[in-house]
Scaffold this active site. Structure first.
Site, short mmCIF file in Angstrom:
data_model
loop_
_atom_site.label_atom_id
_atom_site.label_comp_id
_atom_site.label_asym_id
_atom_site.label_seq_id
_atom_site.Cartn_x
_atom_site.Cartn_y
_atom_site.Cartn_z
N GLU A 1 -2.72 2.59 1.59
CA GLU A 1 -3.27 3.75 2.30
C GLU A 1 -4.74 3.53 2.67
O GLU A 1 -5.61 4.35 2.36
CB GLU A 1 -3.06 5.02 1.45
CG GLU A 1 -1.59 5.19 1.08
CD GLU A 1 -1.27 6.45 0.27
OE1 GLU A 1 -2.20 7.16 -0.12
OE2 GLU A 1 -0.07 6.70 0.06
N GLU B 1 6.93 3.54 0.53
CA GLU B 1 6.53 4.50 -0.49
C GLU B 1 6.85 5.90 -0.03
O GLU B 1 6.30 6.40 0.95
CB GLU B 1 5.02 4.37 -0.80
CG GLU B 1 4.67 4.99 -2.13
CD GLU B 1 3.18 4.95 -2.43
OE1 GLU B 1 2.59 3.85 -2.41
OE2 GLU B 1 2.63 6.02 -2.71
#
Ligand SMILES: *[C@@H]1O[C@H](CO)[C@@H](O)[C@H](O)[C@H]1NC(C)=O
Length: 487
Positions: A217, A320
């Site tokens: 991220e 994810e």
């Protein structure tokens, strides 16, 4: 009358009155036998925090990485059959070196700091005292157990570079949360760290990572050393590009030229698009797979990620996904959206053990306690136990169905969710060369999203010509296996 009884009567009636099936079917989906939406690579989980606590348990390894039925906390659990494990290279260590020690966020959740192998910057030689290969024993234990049970796709990923590579020596992120925290003179060192682990794992642990992902991220603005609860690090796209270049070189120089790089594990689909557009052709050329997270949930342009990645010839992973909805409703919703619009070849849940509905089995990593499997567990089982690696994903003809075909076994797998009122769903196989044998049993499994049936198997459904149908309660997910199907 119980809904189960209605279902049995309805199904029974439909079969005895074989001439009226279509009239009974409220909706119909036509499976496109000639379509090909990719070869399925598998299902998985990231190890990281849960495995760093519970990683030595064989029952959990069986539950997640086999399809055996396992008794756990008094429940009988159908194993989820994952074949993908993502191993988290830690960023933390508690030593001091040359007067420096790791800085810890005041809000840190202790179980979310993962001890890393490269503990000081004195030497890049993995046999030197700067490297501590004995750490993170539990997460490595689960990695080995997964491999021993057949997990054949292993990925190495990083949430943050080692703390000492970071500007503020804090592995939870920079002081403002939204600026780079990796010191520029450590761009190469982060690549050296990951490549060295991949090499050491191959030589010493019999672990062959298929892929290395250097970021997690990276565009997020919440990797903040003052308020962070876990490891994390922001990377501008230009920094990502530089690190990717170094990582490719460091893997190659260790004889790992076949180990691929995946990137960038952005939180949102729309961020993945922006990053893909900004990485530049050189870095993009070194990214073999686009990993993206599902935290934009029902929003965002999954189709744009697909279009960019597929044009560049790259596979896509939903690498994810997680949320706090223990009912399984959001998981089913977003998994269906992913299969329809993102078209990944693998789907990986974040933390299968976690609290607050985030896990599929309730757990507290800090208190080291385990609870029960929730309904989300069984919703996931409906998909992961049946859509198996090597199957060809087909165009299912609807946004509520996933279709997969096993050519060797001549088996068609359909997983469908009925979001509307209770109704029949009719599955039309007329586009197949052979849609199976008329009258043959179509095995089915049913889970009621929310609460109720949990992966209940039935053999009450039969193929009628080139179609079959089944009664669905509202918010029911069902899986069907049709045998003898030839495209
Ligand atoms: C140790 O710290 C001193 C003082 O900050 C610095 O000058 C020196 O370069 C450091 N040595 C290493 C090996 O980092």
């Amino acid at each position: 009358m119980s809904s189960t009884l209605i279902q049995k009567l309805a199904v029974g009636l439909a079969f005895t009155a074989g001439s009226i099936p279509s009239a009974n079917a409220d909706v119909t989906t036509v499976i496109d036998a000639k379509s090909n939406r990719g070869t399925w690579e598998g299902w998985g989980t990231s190890l990281a925090w849960w495995a760093a606590v519970f990683g030595t348990r064989d029952d959990l390894a069986d539950i997640f990485f086999t399809t055996k039925t396992v008794t756990f906390q008094g429940q009988s659990l159908p194993g989820l059959g994952f074949n993908i494990a993502r191993y988290n290279a830690g960023a933390s260590s508690w030593n001091s070196y040359n007067g420096s020690t790791m800085v810890v966020s005041p809000k840190i959740i202790p179980s979310r700091l993962v001890e890393g192998f490269w503990q000081d910057w004195a030497s890049a030689d993995p046999s030197s005292g700067s490297w501590k290969w004995s750490v993170d024993v539990n997460q490595r234990s689960m990695l080995s157990k997964a491999r021993d049970r057949g997990a054949d796709i292993l990925e190495l990923f990083s949430n943050s570079p080692m703390w000492w590579m970071c500007k503020n020596h804090n592995p939870s992120g920079s002081d403002d949360g939204s600026s780079d925290n990796l010191q520029s003179w450590n761009y190469q060192q982060h690549a050296v760290y990951l490549a060295t682990i991949a090499k050491y794992a191959a030589d010493n642990w019999n672990i062959r990572f298929q892929a290395v992902e250097p970021f997690n991220e990276p565009s997020a603005n919440w990797w903040n050393g003052k308020s962070g609860t876990q490891e994390g690090c922001h990377f501008e796209a230009s920094t990502q590009a530089t690190v990717i270049g170094h990582l490719r070189a460091e893997l190659n120089s260790r004889g790992l030229s076949s180990t691929i790089i995946s990137a960038s594990d952005e939180s949102y689909y729309d961020e993945a698009v922006t990053t893909l557009n900004r990485l530049g052709s050189s870095a993009l050329g070194s990214v073999a797979r686009v990993n993206v997270h599902g935290y934009q949930y029902e929003q965002g342009r999954r189709d744009s990620v697909y279009s960019l990645a597929s044009k560049a010839g790259k596979k896509i992973w939903q690498s994810e996904y997680g949320e706090a909805d223990a009912t399984g409703q959001r998981l089913a919703t977003n998994l269906l959206l992913d299969m329809r619009w993102l078209q990944p070849t693998a789907w990986v849940y974040w933390q299968v053990l976690d609290g607050g509905g985030w896990g599929v089995i309730d757990a507290d990593n800090d208190k080291k306690t385990l609870g029960a499997a929730n309904q989300k567990y069984f919703v996931l089982a409906q998909f992961s136990r049946h859509i198996r690696p090597g199957m060809r994903i087909l165009e299912s003809g609807s946004d509520y169905t996933v279709a997969a075909y096993d050519a060797a076994a001549r088996k068609l797998v359909l997983v469908a969710v009925n979001w509307g009122d209770a109704q029949y769903i009719n599955f039309d196989l007329s586009k197949f060369g052979t849609p199976g044998v008329n009258g043959a049993v179509v095995k089915r499994w049913a889970t009621q999203i929310g609460s109720g049936s949990r992966y209940v198997e039935q053999s009450d459904t039969k193929l009628s010509g080139n179609k079959f149908w089944s009664w669905f309660e509202k918010n029911m997910v069902q899986t069907f296996e049709v045998t003898g199907v030839v495209i």
